[in-house]
Design a protein around this motif. Structure first.
Motif, PDB file in Angstrom:
ATOM      1  N   THR A 164      40.643  44.552  34.934  1.00 61.35           N
ATOM      2  CA  THR A 164      41.939  43.991  34.545  1.00 61.35           C
ATOM      3  C   THR A 164      42.314  42.843  35.474  1.00 61.35           C
ATOM      4  OG1 THR A 164      42.577  46.215  33.877  1.00 61.35           O
ATOM      5  CG2 THR A 164      44.349  44.592  34.065  1.00 61.35           C
ATOM      6  N   LEU A 165      42.128  43.047  36.779  1.00 64.09           N
ATOM      7  CA  LEU A 165      42.471  41.998  37.752  1.00 64.09           C
ATOM      8  C   LEU A 165      41.626  40.750  37.524  1.00 64.09           C
ATOM      9  CD1 LEU A 165      42.826  44.180  40.970  1.00 64.09           C
ATOM     10  CD2 LEU A 165      44.663  42.990  39.768  1.00 64.09           C
ATOM     11  N   LEU A 166      40.325  40.950  37.218  1.00 63.21           N
ATOM     12  CA  LEU A 166      39.446  39.805  36.980  1.00 63.21           C
ATOM     13  C   LEU A 166      39.912  39.039  35.745  1.00 63.21           C
ATOM     14  CD1 LEU A 166      36.928  38.143  37.623  1.00 63.21           C
ATOM     15  CD2 LEU A 166      35.582  39.778  36.268  1.00 63.21           C
ATOM     16  N   GLN A 167      40.238  39.783  34.700  1.00 64.40           N
ATOM     17  CA  GLN A 167      40.709  39.134  33.478  1.00 64.40           C
ATOM     18  C   GLN A 167      41.972  38.309  33.754  1.00 64.40           C
ATOM     19  OE1 GLN A 167      41.019  41.728  30.040  1.00 64.40           O
ATOM     20  NE2 GLN A 167      42.629  40.460  29.160  1.00 64.40           N
ATOM     21  N   GLU A 168      42.911  38.884  34.501  1.00 64.69           N
ATOM     22  CA  GLU A 168      44.152  38.174  34.819  1.00 64.69           C
ATOM     23  C   GLU A 168      43.892  36.952  35.691  1.00 64.69           C
ATOM     24  OE1 GLU A 168      47.164  42.015  34.533  1.00 64.69           O
ATOM     25  OE2 GLU A 168      46.787  41.077  36.488  1.00 64.69           O
ATOM     26  N   ALA A 169      42.966  37.104  36.649  1.00 62.13           N
ATOM     27  CA  ALA A 169      42.659  35.988  37.556  1.00 62.13           C
ATOM     28  C   ALA A 169      42.032  34.835  36.773  1.00 62.13           C
ATOM     29  CB  ALA A 169      41.721  36.472  38.659  1.00 62.13           C
ATOM     30  N   LEU A 170      41.180  35.165  35.802  1.00 62.70           N
ATOM     31  CA  LEU A 170      40.536  34.121  34.994  1.00 62.70           C
ATOM     32  C   LEU A 170      41.565  33.447  34.080  1.00 62.70           C
ATOM     33  CD1 LEU A 170      37.220  36.009  34.157  1.00 62.70           C
ATOM     34  CD2 LEU A 170      37.399  33.902  35.501  1.00 62.70           C
ATOM     35  N   GLN A 171      42.427  34.246  33.480  1.00 61.97           N
ATOM     36  CA  GLN A 171      43.452  33.679  32.600  1.00 61.97           C
ATOM     37  C   GLN A 171      44.375  32.741  33.382  1.00 61.97           C
ATOM     38  OE1 GLN A 171      44.893  37.376  30.997  1.00 61.97           O
ATOM     39  NE2 GLN A 171      43.773  37.133  29.072  1.00 61.97           N
ATOM     40  N   LEU A 200      30.231  35.056  34.111  1.00 62.32           N
ATOM     41  CA  LEU A 200      31.448  34.241  34.047  1.00 62.32           C
ATOM     42  C   LEU A 200      31.230  32.921  33.303  1.00 62.32           C
ATOM     43  CD1 LEU A 200      33.396  34.817  37.384  1.00 62.32           C
ATOM     44  CD2 LEU A 200      33.375  36.130  35.276  1.00 62.32           C
ATOM     45  N   GLY A 201      30.267  32.906  32.386  1.00 64.08           N
ATOM     46  CA  GLY A 201      30.085  31.770  31.476  1.00 64.08           C
ATOM     47  C   GLY A 201      29.823  30.445  32.171  1.00 64.08           C
ATOM     48  N   ALA A 222      32.917  43.575  38.426  1.00 69.25           N
ATOM     49  CA  ALA A 222      34.202  42.865  38.400  1.00 69.25           C
ATOM     50  C   ALA A 222      34.723  42.653  39.818  1.00 69.25           C
ATOM     51  CB  ALA A 222      35.220  43.635  37.554  1.00 69.25           C
ATOM     52  N   LYS A 223      34.520  43.649  40.686  1.00 64.98           N
ATOM     53  CA  LYS A 223      34.958  43.502  42.085  1.00 64.98           C
ATOM     54  C   LYS A 223      34.235  42.331  42.753  1.00 64.98           C
ATOM     55  CE  LYS A 223      36.068  48.331  42.931  1.00 64.98           C
ATOM     56  NZ  LYS A 223      35.537  49.594  43.440  1.00 64.98           N
ATOM     57  N   THR A 224      32.925  42.276  42.557  1.00 61.55           N
ATOM     58  CA  THR A 224      32.132  41.190  43.144  1.00 61.55           C
ATOM     59  C   THR A 224      32.580  39.844  42.589  1.00 61.55           C
ATOM     60  OG1 THR A 224      30.295  42.748  43.158  1.00 61.55           O
ATOM     61  CG2 THR A 224      29.753  40.442  43.610  1.00 61.55           C
ATOM     62  N   ALA A 225      32.800  39.801  41.266  1.00 65.15           N
ATOM     63  CA  ALA A 225      33.214  38.553  40.623  1.00 65.15           C
ATOM     64  C   ALA A 225      34.573  38.083  41.142  1.00 65.15           C
ATOM     65  CB  ALA A 225      33.252  38.737  39.103  1.00 65.15           C
TER      66      ALA A 225
END
Lengths: 241, 241
Positions: A164-171, A200-201, A222-225
């Motif tokens: 969830t945090l990764l998704q929010e950080a990317l958005q 991460l595309g 996700a943590k690493t990313a």
């Protein structure tokens, strides 16, 4: 005593030591650790009670620890603390797998390492403590097992998980969402591992991680990313420093 | 004292009498009855705790009352006992609506009759009792409020609701599933009622019922349909008699 009996006795001793509770009625401990494949006197009804002891006890700890968070934030935090992942981790710390009573089929297919079986037994143990002593004693057991975990929660994340945090950080950075895929399943049937890739595309970043479940492996990538993202595309907060 | 204050004091007294618990700290009682529209010190965090007290207490009562039911059957029973419908019914018995503190907008739109608002306040009250006294006292309050309801459960239905029972009864007879539709919404904004129709298709049977929620009205029609079905297409069990 047979060798396996001695080993089982030792495992029961270890579980009780780690729970911080010694059973007066060993039958209750035994039933909490009995899978339905082993005996009709299994732990599923205990689970029903243990689940609600766990939910209340963790809710109360969070309520006390985070006086400013809303009901929604507390609920999300709790969901992450009482889910199968966390419960099976705690069960692993208590070596619950060594103390489980499983039917032959379950035993052969590695049931003693299965996260769902371990999590269920963990909940059943909380119920068994409440039956052997009382509700408050069971609550104290949960509090002891969760104290460190709750101390280390970052309230700013409100208990959000890494995906969830990764998704929010990317958005927040107007970057495309990550793609997760299983690239391999390794290990024998007793100890299966999922290897998951997080991609991460267009940034070109990829990372892989292993876990006993797909979810566990995904969270790890996700943590690493997240660390990589914060280093290479710092958030406004960190850029100001 | 103003007339409205006297009325509110009386309502607080009635709620406590029906709970079987008198608050030492009236602030806790007040916060449990405060909707978020009225004050920043509202009942939503209390609800988070109260929900888990309710879940445990009802789970324990069912566990004791039905020693032969499985975890799944107990869970389904509990779901029916702790849902909004049942909680708002209990709240109505305690006249919780008269004791609620609501913002002007909520007051005008009939918030004191809204099932979700009543159910939330009911849960918050359980938490307030646990804060004012302790967990065991709150559990005793829940037990008192639910004792009759649990005594009247038919364990053969395993706590299934009327819609589920109707669906199963129709399937057992190889008959098509019922169709529910809202045919009208009546009453002013303070007291809205849903009129729902249940249609058993080719059998030609139709029935209508009213309720404060769509769900409540649907359940009511399903009860009527079940009685009709058993009378006109008796189940094997009843045909044998």
């Amino acid at each position: 005593m047979k060798k396996t009996d001695v080993r089982h006795e030792n495992a029961l001793g270890y579980v009780q030591k780690m729970l911080g509770y010694h059973f007066k009625q060993s039958k209750l401990l035994q039933q909490a650790l009995t899978h339905r494949s082993y005996s009709a006197l299994h732990n599923e009804r205990f689970e029903f009670i243990g689940d609600s002891i766990l939910n209340y006890s963790v809710a109360k700890m969070l309520f006390e620890a985070f006086p400013r968070l809303t009901e929604g934030e507390l609920s999300r935090m709790r969901a992450n603390l009482v889910n199968q992942d966390t419960l099976s981790q705690i069960a692993a710390e208590l070596k619950v797998g060594d103390a489980l009573l499983l039917g032959t089929g379950e035993l052969k297919s590695g049931g003693f390492r299965r996260p769902s079986t371990l999590a269920d037994a963990m909940e059943a143990l909380f119920a068994a403590v409440s039956f052997d002593a009382d509700f408050n004693t069971a609550e104290a057991v949960v509090r002891r097992l969760y104290a460190e975990r709750i101390r280390h929660i970052n309230p700013l994340n409100s208990g959000k998980d890494a995906k969830t945090l990764l998704q929010e950080a990317l958005q927040a950075r107007h970057m495309p969402l990550p793609k997760y895929r299983i690239v391999d399943q390794i290990g024998d049937v007793h100890n299966q591992q999922f290897i998951v890739q997080c991609d991460l595309g267009e940034t070109g970043f990829q990372t892989e991680a292993a876990g006993h479940s797909r979810r566990e492996a995904e969270q790890q990538t996700a943590k690493t990313a997240l660390v990589w993202l914060e280093k290479n595309f710092p958030s406004a907060k960190n850029r100001k420093k």
